[in-house]
Design an enzyme around this catalytic site. Structure first.
Site, mmCIF file in Angstrom:
data_model
loop_
_atom_site.group_PDB
_atom_site.id
_atom_site.type_symbol
_atom_site.label_atom_id
_atom_site.label_comp_id
_atom_site.label_asym_id
_atom_site.label_seq_id
_atom_site.Cartn_x
_atom_site.Cartn_y
_atom_site.Cartn_z
ATOM 1 N N TYR A 69 0.848 -1.196 0.000
ATOM 2 C CA TYR A 69 0.000 0.000 0.000
ATOM 3 C C TYR A 69 0.886 1.250 0.000
ATOM 4 C CZ TYR A 69 -4.121 2.763 1.529
ATOM 5 O OH TYR A 69 -5.167 3.659 1.641
ATOM 6 N N ASP A 75 -0.829 6.661 11.527
ATOM 7 C CA ASP A 75 -1.675 6.096 12.597
ATOM 8 C C ASP A 75 -2.128 4.686 12.228
ATOM 9 O OD1 ASP A 75 -3.092 7.274 10.512
ATOM 10 O OD2 ASP A 75 -4.705 8.031 11.785
ATOM 11 N N ASP A 90 -10.498 1.814 12.478
ATOM 12 C CA ASP A 90 -10.305 3.024 13.275
ATOM 13 C C ASP A 90 -11.407 3.996 12.879
ATOM 14 O OD1 ASP A 90 -9.500 5.221 14.675
ATOM 15 O OD2 ASP A 90 -7.412 5.173 14.001
#
Lengths: 212, 212
Positions: A69, A75, A90
């Site tokens: 990716y 994060d 998330d």
């Protein structure tokens, strides 16, 4: 050592088992003898932290993840370092979904957070009717508020189901606890990002005798 | 007889087999000997139409539908009058889904339109990267633009799949043609609302000898 995850809306802190969040324009004074180890997706909030505390350490250069990716947020990299198998959701101002398998990151996607999707109705006054978070998702809606609430929640639930299949789901973020209730094979862990940061700190820094 | 469906963004017209849309602040002059039969979800645009054309007829009082749903938009009632079995997806500034079975409306839901969902990313600059409408939806995204595009499109597709099961899907609205491509048992019909209006006109007005 204080850990800090700087998001788009809040700065999230972890210190001695306690987590809390602060706004960038209202940062509390912290023990100046403690280092704040941080990751950030927001430059302005980073500047505010650096101005408010004398001893900060950016963990970013030490973060890594086995993935194809391109452009994965720091994060998300941190959260993925907390587990080796499962799906990480998330759910904050954006909702990110990432799949880990045997320590490898297989890919992920991003959708607007619940509050952001709700804002999508603001321009159509009759649909700007708030959200019923307990709308039944197994029966067809029979009024506007339920129809809007179903249209916000059901697609998110279906996407998570489709993404997770039989994998364990790890929820984190402001809406993570709420969303985790829709799934049996799920846990909510508001420490996920901090656990990932801690794993990096242990593996890359303190194990090498670097003193912070 | 000109038919007009007044939506939140455009006024959609149908006349002698042709459909077109106009903005409310730029309405064209129409043959003043023709009646404009309209339904509307937007009062301001209705006023603009009434000011621009001398002979208008509001079809709303004649519209009805067998349903338990409270507050169904008049455009959705019209589209539901066009078919007796199937799922209707009107994909415009909002996306509405309605299920018809044996002439009965079973319920429906509403989500923000594709452009509105995209706006949900505007507040997070790194995610405000546009949409890749040809993003593969059967593999996991590997970069931010694909992750955002997947996060916009996949939940919509999953919701429509979940809603429609084996029913035929009738798409209409600005994004209807694009979305219809993801489904085998689907057709795109930009006349759906007008067909429903025409059915009402035939059943309730002209069949009773009322001259418009």
């Amino acid at each position: 050592m204080i850990l800090c995850d700087i998001g788009n809306t809040f700065l999230h802190f972890y210190y001695r088992g306690r987590v809390w969040k602060e706004k960038r324009n209202n940062l509390s004074q912290k023990d100046s003898s403690e280092v704040v180890i941080y990751i950030s997706v927001n430059q302005e909030s980073t500047r505010s932290l650096l101005l408010s505390h004398p001893y900060c350490f950016d963990l970013t250069p030490y973060m890594n993840l086995d993935t194809n990716y391109k452009g994965l947020g720091i994060d998300r990299i941190a959260a993925c370092n907390a587990i080796s198998d499962g799906v990480i959701i998330d759910a904050g101002s954006a909702i990110t979904l990432d799949i880990m398998h045997d320590g490898l990151h297989l890919g992920g996607c991003i959708l607007p957070g619940i509050a952001q999707i709700q804002k999508g109705f603001k321009s159509i006054s009759v649909l700007d009717c708030g959200i019923n978070l307990s709308v039944p998702l197994d029966t067809l809606p029979q009024n506007t508020k339920d129809a809007v609430s179903y249209g916000i929640l059901k697609p998110i639930i279906l996407l998570i189901e489709n993404f997770s299949k039989n994998k364990k789901i790890y929820f984190t973020g402001g809406d993570g606890k709420f969303l985790s209730r829709f799934f049996e094979n799920a846990i909510y862990d508001d420490l996920l990002i901090f656990k990932g940061m801690q794993n990096i700190i242990t593996a890359k820094i303190t194990s090498k005798g670097i003193y912070l």
